[in-house]
Design a protein around this motif. Structure first.
Motif, short mmCIF file in Angstrom:
data_model
loop_
_atom_site.label_atom_id
_atom_site.label_comp_id
_atom_site.label_asym_id
_atom_site.label_seq_id
_atom_site.Cartn_x
_atom_site.Cartn_y
_atom_site.Cartn_z
N ARG A 100 11.29 0.22 8.31
CA ARG A 100 11.60 0.40 6.89
C ARG A 100 10.39 -0.11 6.16
O ARG A 100 10.00 -1.27 6.36
CB ARG A 100 12.88 -0.32 6.52
CG ARG A 100 14.09 0.54 6.89
CD ARG A 100 15.37 -0.20 6.68
NE ARG A 100 15.31 -1.49 7.35
CZ ARG A 100 15.92 -2.57 6.91
NH1 ARG A 100 16.61 -2.53 5.79
NH2 ARG A 100 15.82 -3.70 7.57
N PRO A 101 9.82 0.72 5.35
CA PRO A 101 8.39 0.77 5.14
C PRO A 101 7.67 -0.58 5.12
O PRO A 101 7.84 -1.37 4.23
CB PRO A 101 8.22 1.49 3.83
CG PRO A 101 9.55 1.95 3.41
CD PRO A 101 10.53 1.60 4.45
N LEU A 125 0.85 -1.19 0.00
CA LEU A 125 0.00 0.00 0.00
C LEU A 125 0.89 1.24 0.00
O LEU A 125 1.73 1.42 0.88
CB LEU A 125 -0.94 0.02 1.21
CG LEU A 125 -2.06 1.08 1.12
CD1 LEU A 125 -3.31 0.63 1.85
CD2 LEU A 125 -1.60 2.43 1.63
N VAL A 126 0.70 2.04 -1.00
CA VAL A 126 1.45 3.30 -1.11
C VAL A 126 0.43 4.43 -1.04
O VAL A 126 -0.51 4.48 -1.84
CB VAL A 126 2.23 3.36 -2.44
CG1 VAL A 126 3.00 4.67 -2.55
CG2 VAL A 126 3.18 2.17 -2.57
N THR A 175 5.27 4.68 1.36
CA THR A 175 5.03 3.24 1.34
C THR A 175 4.71 2.78 2.77
O THR A 175 5.56 2.83 3.64
CB THR A 175 6.27 2.48 0.83
OG1 THR A 175 6.55 2.95 -0.49
CG2 THR A 175 6.01 0.98 0.78
N ALA A 176 3.46 2.36 2.97
CA ALA A 176 3.03 1.93 4.31
C ALA A 176 3.10 0.42 4.47
O ALA A 176 3.33 -0.09 5.55
CB ALA A 176 1.62 2.44 4.60
N LEU A 177 2.87 -0.29 3.36
CA LEU A 177 2.99 -1.75 3.38
C LEU A 177 3.77 -2.17 2.15
O LEU A 177 3.55 -1.65 1.05
CB LEU A 177 1.62 -2.44 3.33
CG LEU A 177 0.68 -2.22 4.52
CD1 LEU A 177 -0.66 -2.90 4.26
CD2 LEU A 177 1.31 -2.75 5.81
N GLY A 181 3.30 0.73 9.81
CA GLY A 181 2.23 0.21 8.96
C GLY A 181 1.21 -0.66 9.67
O GLY A 181 0.35 -1.27 9.02
N LYS A 182 1.24 -0.71 11.01
CA LYS A 182 0.33 -1.57 11.76
C LYS A 182 -1.14 -1.20 11.50
O LYS A 182 -1.96 -2.05 11.18
CB LYS A 182 0.60 -1.46 13.28
CG LYS A 182 2.04 -1.75 13.66
CD LYS A 182 2.26 -1.66 15.17
CE LYS A 182 2.08 -0.27 15.77
NZ LYS A 182 3.11 0.70 15.34
#
Ligand code: ADP
Ligand code: ADP
Length: 231
Positions: free
Chosen positions: A214-215, A11-12, A22-24, A46-47
């Motif tokens: 790190r993303p 997921l960006v 970039t979260a995931l 990214g949790k």
């Protein structure tokens, strides 16, 4: 089949300044039925995003994910999970009981049954006697318990919680975590719990998913040594 299965999930987030976040990144995750899974890692790893993708509150930009074998959207429309937010999200103009009855109302369940089920869930979280109070008449911890009761009202197998006790003092948090463990043991639900507390994760979980800053990568998945038998 696993209750949640993610493959190569990314997921960006687009941003206004054209520097996408970039979260995931290429997340592979399998959550088995009945597990209590904690997502841990430092702020920004990214949790919340991962939890929100499971709940169909965010759409992934890559990869695949299923919830109960369905797309997250289908699972949301079928109300297959309950979601508890970080801060109490109760409606202030409704009593505690009527807050818990709301999802049942939306699903068209008859009034008498709505009330019976709301009372059952409030009892489960230790709030019998507070049905007719308004949210502001309850402590922060009690409000979060009411939020959990509301999330359980439609009897989902999957309970998603985003740092539900993060804003509470330590003693209240410990107390509610104990409550949550008992709830998990007695109902057999699958729980996914976001926290940045290792102690909390160790106390609650059958599996701990450690995310990296790190993303949005999964660094490690830890199976806890002592799987707790259901009582
Ligand atoms: P965590 O829950 O681990 O703190 P989040 O999932 O909230 O992490 O955030 C992951 C990353 O995505 C962070 O860098 C965060 O700043 C960014 N982010 C979260 N939501 C948005 C959004 N709506 N728009 C842009 N970036 C976001
Ligand atoms: P966070 O990263 O803190 O989880 P969210 O974007 O999930 O951020 O939500 C921000 C706040 O808004 C949360 O603390 C939550 O309590 C509240 N909130 C989110 N969705 C709702 C909702 N549908 N109704 C009421 N409050 C909400």
């Amino acid at each position: 089949a696993p209750i949640v299965e993610a493959r190569s999930l990314s997921l960006v987030y687009p941003t206004a300044d054209n520097r996408p976040v970039t979260a995931l990144s290429e997340v592979d995750l399998t959550i088995a039925r009945g597990d209590f899974v904690s997502l841990i890692g430092p702020s920004g790893c990214g949790k919340t995003t991962l939890l929100r993708v499971i709940a169909d509150l965010e759409q992934p930009t890559g990869g695949r994910i299923t919830v109960e074998g369905l797309t997250p959207e289908q699972a949301r429309l079928k109300r297959l999970y309950g979601y508890v937010f970080q801060a109490p999200a109760l409606y202030p103009w409704r009593t505690v009981e009527r807050n818990v009855m709301l999802p049942l109302e939306i699903m068209g369940i008859p009034r008498a049954e709505r009330q019976a089920r709301a009372r059952e869930e409030l009892q489960r979280v230790g709030l019998s006697g507070f049905e007719r109070k308004f949210p502001w008449q309850l402590s922060g911890g009690m409000q979060q318990r009411a939020s959990i009761a509301r999330a359980l009202a439609l009897k989902p197998d999957l309970l998603l919680m985003d740092e539900p006790f993060g804003a509470l003092d330590e003693i209240t948090r410990d107390h509610l975590n104990l409550h949550l463990t008992q709830l998990w043991r007695s109902t057999g639900k699958t729980c996914v719990f976001v926290t940045h507390s290792i102690a909390e994760a160790v106390f609650l979980s059958t599996r701990i998913v450690v995310m990296s800053p790190r993303p949005g990568r999964i660094l490690d998945v830890i199976d806890c040594d002592l799987p707790r038998e259901r009582t």
